[in-house]
Write an enzyme that holds these catalytic residues in place. Structure first.
Site, mmCIF file in Angstrom:
data_model
loop_
_atom_site.group_PDB
_atom_site.id
_atom_site.type_symbol
_atom_site.label_atom_id
_atom_site.label_comp_id
_atom_site.label_asym_id
_atom_site.label_seq_id
_atom_site.Cartn_x
_atom_site.Cartn_y
_atom_site.Cartn_z
ATOM 1 C CB ILE A 259 8.109 16.500 -0.562
ATOM 2 C CG1 ILE A 259 8.455 15.224 0.204
ATOM 3 C CG2 ILE A 259 7.949 16.192 -2.050
ATOM 4 C CD1 ILE A 259 8.295 15.310 1.679
ATOM 5 C CD GLN B 132 18.840 22.376 4.018
ATOM 6 O OE1 GLN B 132 20.057 22.315 3.961
ATOM 7 N NE2 GLN B 132 18.206 23.468 4.435
ATOM 8 C CG ASP B 133 14.158 23.393 5.185
ATOM 9 O OD1 ASP B 133 15.368 23.099 5.172
ATOM 10 O OD2 ASP B 133 13.734 24.520 5.506
ATOM 11 C CG ASP C 234 3.182 24.053 -9.746
ATOM 12 O OD1 ASP C 234 3.080 25.120 -9.107
ATOM 13 O OD2 ASP C 234 4.113 23.819 -10.543
ATOM 14 C CB ALA D 276 9.659 28.833 -1.910
ATOM 15 C CB SER E 257 14.357 28.503 -1.799
ATOM 16 O OG SER E 257 15.402 27.658 -2.225
ATOM 17 C CB SER F 43 12.885 33.854 4.399
ATOM 18 O OG SER F 43 14.229 34.212 4.210
ATOM 19 C CD GLU G 14 17.321 37.731 1.191
ATOM 20 O OE1 GLU G 14 18.200 37.239 1.911
ATOM 21 O OE2 GLU G 14 17.578 38.560 0.302
ATOM 22 C CE1 TYR H 105 12.917 32.654 -1.107
ATOM 23 C CE2 TYR H 105 14.084 34.157 0.361
ATOM 24 C CZ TYR H 105 13.459 32.941 0.142
ATOM 25 O OH TYR H 105 13.366 32.012 1.152
ATOM 26 C CE LYS I 139 10.111 31.998 1.211
ATOM 27 N NZ LYS I 139 9.326 30.788 1.470
ATOM 28 C CG HIS J 245 17.438 26.234 7.869
ATOM 29 N ND1 HIS J 245 16.703 27.391 7.830
ATOM 30 C CD2 HIS J 245 16.732 25.320 7.164
ATOM 31 C CE1 HIS J 245 15.601 27.185 7.133
ATOM 32 N NE2 HIS J 245 15.603 25.929 6.714
#
Ligand code: NAP
Ligand code: G4F
Length: 328
Positions: free
Chosen positions: A9, A12-13, A56, A80, A82, A127, A129, A151, A155, A181
């Site tokens: 939360i 960014q997203d 967590d 994550a 990230s 992602s 990635e 990472y 994912k 993004h």
């Protein structure tokens, strides 16, 4: 009124998704970690309607508690580690948070839902990635995954575990394969925000140079506000599924520099940019460009912000922020 639980939360997203869901009338809970998280105040200021629960995602019992308290219809797992560069230096921790914790989320939902597995819909933040050393251009849902960082590997684990829970238990679980993004809320460690913040400071005479790594890497960059809308559309679809979310355009870091400096009236940026080997990665993802055809067709999703509009939005926001700080 539907209820949603968002992990990540403070990111960014998380902030954009919370805004979107509150606007749609949702009851929104956010999972926040740590006993005194410095970003709590930011969440309370920017999305005051969100109810914060401590927890967590690596701690199964804290996730179970959050589910029992919030009783969500939808769970969005955005939590994550990230930052790709950080993942080489903290590979085991990244595996636990970005990878293994996805299993915690899925298992907690399975235990919570009991015999009514359909009562909670799940979104996993996968992602681009994962495509790493890309095997198709553009990349789509069927493209072979070839991750190039701890990472990316973590994912991939979360992505397949999400598919596995959908196939094993009939869970409404979706995996959004989101390409990069960005927004004025982007963390300053990522290249777009690092550039727009520095360009703002250079234009105001507050600094002279920015140190960067590989300027030739190419990314498919969109606006975060559009991408959280795709997340929501996935949880509203009749079935859980996997979707590429991208603009279908790719740009290099050099193009990012061209547009960012041009926005503040600097055409010749060479003298302001210093190449520092510390920002090169052990293995680079050279080219990302996504094909969002499936998301467009099945979800009716479209990006609304072009790359130049995104860069201008971020530079303008950073100029305003840096001027205010300098004047304070
Ligand atoms: P972000 O700004 O880095 O936010 C990450 C969030 O995860 C933060 O709220 C962070 O909380 C939280 N988190 C970290 N460790 C946690 C833990 N152990 N338990 C609970 N929460 C934890 O990332 P973002 O850009 O919003 O991205 C959201 C998700 O989408 C991430 O999973 C990211 O990997 C994925 N993704 C992002 C992009 C992109 O371009 N933005 C593209 C594809 C996928 P703290 O503030 O406490 O650290
Ligand atoms: O902005 P970045 O750090 O983002 P990256 O590695 O693409 O990862 C982001 O997007 C992923 C989706 O594809 C997400 F899953 C992930 O969570 C994150 O949000 O780096 C972008 C490119 C890289 O090629 C990097 O080598 O920019 C290059 N770069 C060049 N100089 C730099 C720098 N990146 C950073 N962060 N800092 C530099 O100084």
């Amino acid at each position: 009124m539907p209820t949603a639980l968002i992990t990540g939360i403070t990111g960014q997203d998380g902030l954009y998704l919370a805004e979107l869901l509150l606007g749609k009338g949702y009851d929104v809970y956010g999972l926040i970690r740590g006993q005194n998280n410095p970003k709590r105040a930011l969440v309370e200021k920017e999305v005051p309607g969100v109810k914060l629960l401590t927890g967590d995602i690596t701690d199964l019992s804290s996730v179970m508690r959050a589910l029992n308290v919030s009783q969500p219809d939808e769970v969005y797992n955005l939590g994550a580690i990230s930052f790709v560069a950080y993942s080489w230096e903290n590979a085991h921790l990244t595996t636990q948070v970005t990878g293994n914790a996805v299993l915690n989320m899925l298992e907690a939902i399975r235990l919570y839902a009991g015999t009514d597995i359909g009562k909670v819909r799940f979104y996993q933040a996968s992602s681009s990635e994962m495509f790493g050393k890309v095997q198709d251009v553009p990349q789509r849902e069927s493209t072979l995954l070839w991750p190039r960082s701890p990472y990316g590997v973590a994912k991939v684990y979360g992505h397949y575990m999400t598919i596995n829970y959908r196939e094993s238990y009939g869970m409404h679980a979706s995996s959004g394969i989101l390409f990069n993004h960005e927004s004025p809320r982007r963390g300053p460690e990522f290249v777009t925000r690092k550039v727009t913040q520095a360009v703002a400071r250079i234009s105001l005479g507050l600094q002279d140079q920015i140190s960067l790594g590989n300027l030739d890497a190419k990314r498919d960059w969109g606006f975060a506000g559009d991408y959280v809308d795709a997340m929501w559309r996935m949880t509203q679809a009749p079935e859980g599924d996997d979707y590429v979310v991208a603009t279908g355009e790719t740009h290099s870091i050099r193009e990012l520099l061209d547009l960012s400096f041009a926005r503040v009236g600097i055409e010749d940026w060479d003298k302001h940019v210093y190449i520092d080997p510390q920002f090169f990665r052990p293995a680079e993802v050279d080219l990302l460009i996504g094909d969002p055809a499936k998301a467009k067709e099945k979800l009716g999703w479209e990006p609304t912000v072009t790359f130049p509009e995104l860069v201008n939005m971020m530079v303008d926001s950073d100029v305003a922020q840096q001027s205010a700080q300098a004047g304070a």
